[in-house]
Design an enzyme around this catalytic site. Structure first.
Site, short mmCIF file in Angstrom:
data_model
loop_
_atom_site.label_atom_id
_atom_site.label_comp_id
_atom_site.label_asym_id
_atom_site.label_seq_id
_atom_site.Cartn_x
_atom_site.Cartn_y
_atom_site.Cartn_z
N THR A 66 -1.39 1.99 11.15
CA THR A 66 -1.42 1.19 12.36
C THR A 66 -0.42 0.23 12.70
O THR A 66 0.60 0.41 11.71
CB THR A 66 -2.73 0.21 12.16
OG1 THR A 66 -2.35 -0.74 11.07
CG2 THR A 66 -3.90 0.73 11.64
N GLY B 114 -0.63 -1.13 6.95
CA GLY B 114 -0.83 -2.26 7.79
C GLY B 114 0.58 -2.84 7.94
O GLY B 114 1.34 -3.10 7.01
N VAL C 267 2.08 -1.46 2.78
CA VAL C 267 2.61 -2.31 3.62
C VAL C 267 3.72 -1.80 4.54
O VAL C 267 4.72 -1.09 4.05
CB VAL C 267 3.33 -3.52 2.78
CG1 VAL C 267 3.88 -4.56 3.55
CG2 VAL C 267 2.04 -4.13 2.06
N LYS C 268 3.44 -1.73 5.81
CA LYS C 268 4.40 -1.48 6.71
C LYS C 268 5.60 -2.31 7.10
O LYS C 268 5.09 -3.53 7.56
CB LYS C 268 3.53 -0.85 7.92
CG LYS C 268 4.50 -0.03 8.93
CD LYS C 268 3.41 0.89 9.83
CE LYS C 268 3.89 1.73 10.83
NZ LYS C 268 3.01 2.05 11.79
N LEU C 269 6.68 -1.83 7.10
CA LEU C 269 7.88 -2.66 7.15
C LEU C 269 8.95 -2.33 8.39
O LEU C 269 8.98 -1.13 8.32
CB LEU C 269 8.74 -3.09 5.98
CG LEU C 269 7.80 -3.72 4.50
CD1 LEU C 269 8.61 -3.42 3.47
CD2 LEU C 269 7.57 -5.08 4.87
#
Length: 216
Positions: free
Chosen positions: A27, A57, A83-85
């Site tokens: 997402t 996310g 965790v999307k960075l």
């Protein structure tokens, strides 16, 4: 190559999950913004309960401290949250923090092999090169996947490559052949992968023959 679905729409995720092909979900803030009457955290929780694999996310903060704070909150939602960075200095600083904590990360907005290598060395679980957006500016997105895959193989890097910004079925095939570990694919494109005129013609022919036999 594995299939992730790139959406925050729960009905789309449920339908694709029922096909038995999904290994994860990605997402981003733009996708979540399209969803009404549900909070970001609640939607991630719903998805993580349905899908066993990685659920990415994305943080919204631009500084490392803010990314770490948001990322810890996201990781606390479910054990399969990734965790999307963003691919920035602050993003890589946060990536190293999470890697040291054993929290999975997906470094996104990758547009060069050097960016992918830096993210991998910062401990990223996944890197997400955007092949469609590169095609939009006249560069070869699939060629970038191949370059990153070769680089990771030469240097024994375990970071997995997620082909992102997938626009059509040809992108999926090309990404698989180029060495992507995962294609994160919009629901529309996943549905297109089913279709071939000869498959549909064959089904119609089988049904016609069966109905003819029943009528005898």
């Amino acid at each position: 190559m594995k299939f992730f679905i790139d959406t925050a729409n729960f009905e789309e995720i449920k339908e694709a999950h029922a096909w038995g092909i999904l290994s994860g979900v990605t997402t981003n803030p733009s996708l979540v913004a399209k969803e009404e009457n549900v909070s970001f955290h609640d939607r991630l929780r719903e998805i993580a309960e349905l899908v066993d694999g990685s659920v990415s996310g994305e943080v919204i903060a631009l500084d490392a401290e803010g990314m770490i704070k948001e990322g810890l909150e996201l990781a606390a939602i479910a054990p399969n949250i990734t965790v999307k960075l963003p691919m920035t200095p602050a993003g890589l600083e946060a990536c190293r923090f999470f890697a040291n904590k054993g929290i999975k990360t997906n470094v996104t907005l990758i547009f060069s092999a050097n960016q992918a290598l830096m993210a991998a060395r910062a401990g990223a679980t996944y890197v997400s090169p955007f092949i469609g957006r590169l095609d939009d500016i006249g560069q070869n997105g699939v060629e970038l996947i191949e370059t990153i895959a070769d680089m990771f193989t030469i240097h024994n890097i375990d970071t997995q490559i997620i082909a992102a910004s997938v626009r059509h079925p040809q992108h999926v095939t090309a990404a698989a052949l180029a060495g992507a570990h995962i294609s994160t694919t919009p629901f529309k494109v996943l549905k297109q992968l089913f279709h071939h005129p000869l498959t549909e013609k064959g089904i119609e022919g089988f049904l016609a023959d069966w109905n003819k036999r029943k009528g005898e």
